[in-house]
Design a protein around this motif. Sequence first.
Motif, PDB file in Angstrom:
ATOM      1  N   LEU B  77       0.617  -1.117   0.038  1.00 57.90           N
ATOM      2  CA  LEU B  77      -0.388  -0.396  -0.146  1.00 57.90           C
ATOM      3  C   LEU B  77       1.068   1.048  -0.231  1.00 57.90           C
ATOM      4  O   LEU B  77      -0.217   2.198  -0.083  1.00 57.90           O
ATOM      5  CB  LEU B  77      -1.190   0.085   1.305  1.00 57.90           C
ATOM      6  N   LEU B 135      -0.043  -4.338   7.429  1.00 56.14           N
ATOM      7  CA  LEU B 135       0.645  -2.998   8.175  1.00 56.14           C
ATOM      8  C   LEU B 135       0.864  -2.566   7.875  1.00 56.14           C
ATOM      9  O   LEU B 135       1.133  -0.944   7.990  1.00 56.14           O
ATOM     10  CB  LEU B 135      -0.074  -3.732   9.132  1.00 56.14           C
ATOM     11  N   VAL B 136       2.096  -2.123   7.893  1.00 54.05           N
ATOM     12  CA  VAL B 136       3.824  -2.314   7.534  1.00 54.05           C
ATOM     13  C   VAL B 136       3.872  -1.572   6.351  1.00 54.05           C
ATOM     14  O   VAL B 136       4.294   0.314   6.456  1.00 54.05           O
ATOM     15  CB  VAL B 136       4.649  -3.141   7.777  1.00 54.05           C
ATOM     16  N   ILE B 138       1.224   0.210   4.985  1.00 55.68           N
ATOM     17  CA  ILE B 138       0.367   1.480   5.513  1.00 55.68           C
ATOM     18  C   ILE B 138       1.152   2.447   5.896  1.00 55.68           C
ATOM     19  O   ILE B 138       0.811   3.525   5.895  1.00 55.68           O
ATOM     20  CB  ILE B 138      -0.809   0.811   6.537  1.00 55.68           C
ATOM     21  N   GLY B 139       1.983   2.274   7.784  1.00 54.57           N
ATOM     22  CA  GLY B 139       2.781   2.969   8.747  1.00 54.57           C
ATOM     23  C   GLY B 139       3.894   3.336   7.281  1.00 54.57           C
ATOM     24  O   GLY B 139       3.689   4.888   7.088  1.00 54.57           O
ATOM     25  N   LEU B 140       4.973   2.867   6.824  1.00 54.43           N
ATOM     26  CA  LEU B 140       5.291   3.402   5.588  1.00 54.43           C
ATOM     27  C   LEU B 140       4.371   4.794   4.634  1.00 54.43           C
ATOM     28  O   LEU B 140       5.679   5.858   4.549  1.00 54.43           O
ATOM     29  CB  LEU B 140       6.253   2.755   4.374  1.00 54.43           C
ATOM     30  N   ILE B 142       2.178   6.504   5.043  1.00 56.67           N
ATOM     31  CA  ILE B 142       1.950   7.045   6.064  1.00 56.67           C
ATOM     32  C   ILE B 142       3.438   8.246   6.212  1.00 56.67           C
ATOM     33  O   ILE B 142       3.503   9.929   6.280  1.00 56.67           O
ATOM     34  CB  ILE B 142       1.083   7.181   7.065  1.00 56.67           C
ATOM     35  N   ILE B 143       4.097   7.751   6.141  1.00 54.32           N
ATOM     36  CA  ILE B 143       5.634   8.396   6.269  1.00 54.32           C
ATOM     37  C   ILE B 143       5.937   9.061   5.585  1.00 54.32           C
ATOM     38  O   ILE B 143       6.349   9.895   5.926  1.00 54.32           O
ATOM     39  CB  ILE B 143       6.843   7.087   7.383  1.00 54.32           C
ATOM     40  N   ASP B 146       4.310  12.031   4.678  1.00 48.91           N
ATOM     41  CA  ASP B 146       4.185  13.384   5.121  1.00 48.91           C
ATOM     42  C   ASP B 146       5.779  13.727   5.084  1.00 48.91           C
ATOM     43  O   ASP B 146       6.106  15.535   4.791  1.00 48.91           O
ATOM     44  CB  ASP B 146       4.135  13.549   6.903  1.00 48.91           C
ATOM     45  N   LEU B 147       7.148  12.787   4.791  1.00 40.49           N
ATOM     46  CA  LEU B 147       8.207  13.460   3.948  1.00 40.49           C
ATOM     47  C   LEU B 147       8.639  14.378   3.321  1.00 40.49           C
ATOM     48  O   LEU B 147       9.007  14.989   2.872  1.00 40.49           O
ATOM     49  CB  LEU B 147       9.068  12.097   4.144  1.00 40.49           C
ATOM     50  N   LEU B 149       6.139  15.707   1.569  1.00 36.02           N
ATOM     51  CA  LEU B 149       4.742  17.115   2.154  1.00 36.02           C
ATOM     52  C   LEU B 149       5.888  17.679   2.776  1.00 36.02           C
ATOM     53  O   LEU B 149       6.368  19.613   2.168  1.00 36.02           O
ATOM     54  CB  LEU B 149       3.839  17.239   3.201  1.00 36.02           C
ATOM     55  N   TRP B 150       6.685  17.824   3.588  1.00 31.95           N
ATOM     56  CA  TRP B 150       7.829  18.158   4.424  1.00 31.95           C
ATOM     57  C   TRP B 150       8.586  19.239   3.123  1.00 31.95           C
ATOM     58  O   TRP B 150       9.509  20.097   3.803  1.00 31.95           O
ATOM     59  CB  TRP B 150       8.551  17.823   5.490  1.00 31.95           C
ATOM     60  N   THR B 270      -3.088   8.866  -2.829  1.00 28.10           N
ATOM     61  CA  THR B 270      -3.856   7.983  -2.523  1.00 28.10           C
ATOM     62  C   THR B 270      -4.515   7.908  -3.923  1.00 28.10           C
ATOM     63  O   THR B 270      -4.464   6.714  -4.590  1.00 28.10           O
ATOM     64  CB  THR B 270      -4.609   8.517  -2.178  1.00 28.10           C
ATOM     65  N   ARG B 271      -4.215   8.689  -5.019  1.00 23.74           N
ATOM     66  CA  ARG B 271      -5.141   8.924  -5.666  1.00 23.74           C
ATOM     67  C   ARG B 271      -4.846   7.522  -6.964  1.00 23.74           C
ATOM     68  O   ARG B 271      -5.536   6.665  -7.642  1.00 23.74           O
ATOM     69  CB  ARG B 271      -5.516   9.903  -6.864  1.00 23.74           C
ATOM     70  N   LEU B 273      -2.882   5.059  -6.074  1.00 24.94           N
ATOM     71  CA  LEU B 273      -3.033   3.724  -5.159  1.00 24.94           C
ATOM     72  C   LEU B 273      -4.203   2.943  -5.549  1.00 24.94           C
ATOM     73  O   LEU B 273      -4.085   2.011  -5.961  1.00 24.94           O
ATOM     74  CB  LEU B 273      -2.503   4.256  -3.583  1.00 24.94           C
TER      75      LEU B 273
END
Lengths: 361, 336
Positions: B77, B135-136, B138-140, B142-143, B146-147, B149-150, B270-271, B273
Amino acid sequence: MAVADLKLEQRARATESLSDWLGRRGAAFWITAGLLLVMPAIASPFWLVQIIAYAMILGLVALSLMFLAGYGGIVSLIQMTVAGFAGYLVAILGDSAIAQISLKWPWWTAAPVAILIATLFGTLSGALSVRTEGIYTIMITLAIASAFYYLTLQNYTIFNGFSGFNGIVPPVFLGIDWGQNLSFYYLTLACATLAYGAVVYVSRAPFGLALQGTRDNPRRMAALGFDVVAHRIGAYAFASLIAASAGVLLVWYQRQISPGTAGVGPVVDMLIIAVVGGLSRPIGPFIGALVYVLLRTFSLDVLEGLGLDGRRYQLLIGLGFLVIVLFSPDGLIGIWQRLRERYRRSADTRDAQMRSGGGSP
Amino acid sequence: MSDFVARRPIWSLVILVAVALLLWLVFSVWTPGMEAAFGRKRVFLSALFNGITLGALYFLVASGFTLIFGLMRNVNLAHGSLYLFGGYLGYSIGELTGSWLVALLVAFVVVGLVGVLMQVFLFRWMEGQDLRQTLVTIGLSIIFADLLLWSYGGDTFQVTTPDWLSGPVTLPLAVALRSNGEAVLMTYPLVRIAILVGAIVLGVLMWLALNRTRVGMLVRAGVDDRDMLSATGVRVQLVFVMVFAFGAGLAGLAGVVGGTFQSLQPGEDTRILLSSLVVVIVGGMGSIPGAAVGALIVGLAEQFGSVYMPTYAVMLTFVIMVVVLAIRPQGLAARR
């Protein structure tokens, strides 16, 4: 033989009375229950509603996911969508500021009909996704959830598009305004307790035991004459009922609903909440929800207090989630249990050493 | 092919008639009656070509996704994040060096390396635990989101099209007739045609690599039975790392391609994906031809949807997915 014994024991556990069950609860259960009951006396209205009641609502949605994933082995991402749909239906059937769409039914028809239709929707989506197995379910439910998101975003005749609905107020009945902080807190607490109890009960009832059987070995359960697909759809129906009720509470809490409520972000957040809390026990989702709400509310202050960029809370959530998934597959519940085991074991060894005469001369 | 015709004569006939009808629509000069029914031919043709080129982009992303899933049962994901990372990287490299091809290459290599790191440091240690791997990822995701975007902020970026690919090209297709009987020819951006050709070449190369080489044989064997393959003495971990690197690299490459004819911004991950999810669900998971069929269907559905029923364009793809799920849950091109 062992199997027969296990069955007898489980049947005994399934039929035990409520008082027996309560009798076996530990200190932590009673402390939590007591604290929740007297919370209005010790917490400010902000904590009461914005933190605890909100966490309980999110916890309810995550609880429905926990029921599916923990007992049925089905990781469904449509639970937040079901909740969002129920919320939308309350706004559409009941009263809101969008007068040209809302039908202005009284709450006692709008809310039950909303729950009923949303439950039906959840069950139908479930029936569609149980045709595929295991990891495929995640992808299909994610796709259905985003389809609903885009529908609400683009449809203006029913869902009022991007802006959604606002001005939805909780009902007044029995002479109580359920939108007040105190009454809303107790309403949420009652719903959460009821759903928690229902999940615990169903997990021990014959249906729940058979569902856990289909999780562990579907082929064997089918060979034993259980209808695996029917059990899974039944699980979806039960979980959707919980999620839909939570959706009604959610729309009363927010007093507005828009496509973002059930967008891709919140849908995935529910999975995060359930996994971080722990998928093995019904209390897990509530713990996960509390941690999530606390993080969302205070991470800005904490991060800035530490001299970091306050906008990076999403990074914090992602990293925390990754750490939990990597090191404790059972979530926070798993960590708690492991700590308790270790404490107990060290206490045991201490006792044993004392009994054997105290070590070195 | 002939096997398919023999097994499903009615479906083959339907497909044949549909293709013939489409070809006639493309090559004929439209009568006023047809223009009234379908709108102007130029609009129809550009929806068709846009749909096909969009399908080419989706194919690039989804083939990596489906390859990783087919071999390792890993629903990645974070694939959309890899796409967006590749796109941003391609933008930066393109600005730095001024060369589109270098940007393409660097994005492929660097994102492929990220894939290697993910496989070696994370997924290798949880082999066979499908849910935990998901799940991993998904976590990746999100990270990563944000990175990115940063470092790049919320602005919209577009990778600069190189000179030799910019500008329109005239296609030998008449969209209308002038009053003196002379045909008005269709013009179309060259870069989109180049991307389409590139995707087709890549697809054919992938098919050849999978079906005609030794490594491809190992990969196919791994898709069918991972345990048996490792029991025969193949270093299956090496195959996994290679496939993950290639799949991730494709996502990065697609990021540059997508950044050239669409745009790059937060949320694009997301789009993309979701699109690749629908593509592999429709086409059949783990199958490269399935990814091609699914990508074409989804791309066309999106473009025709946005032309002929703009309000529900995005819904159309999901409706197709639900119909496919209801009729053929394993996907259109899957064997099982």
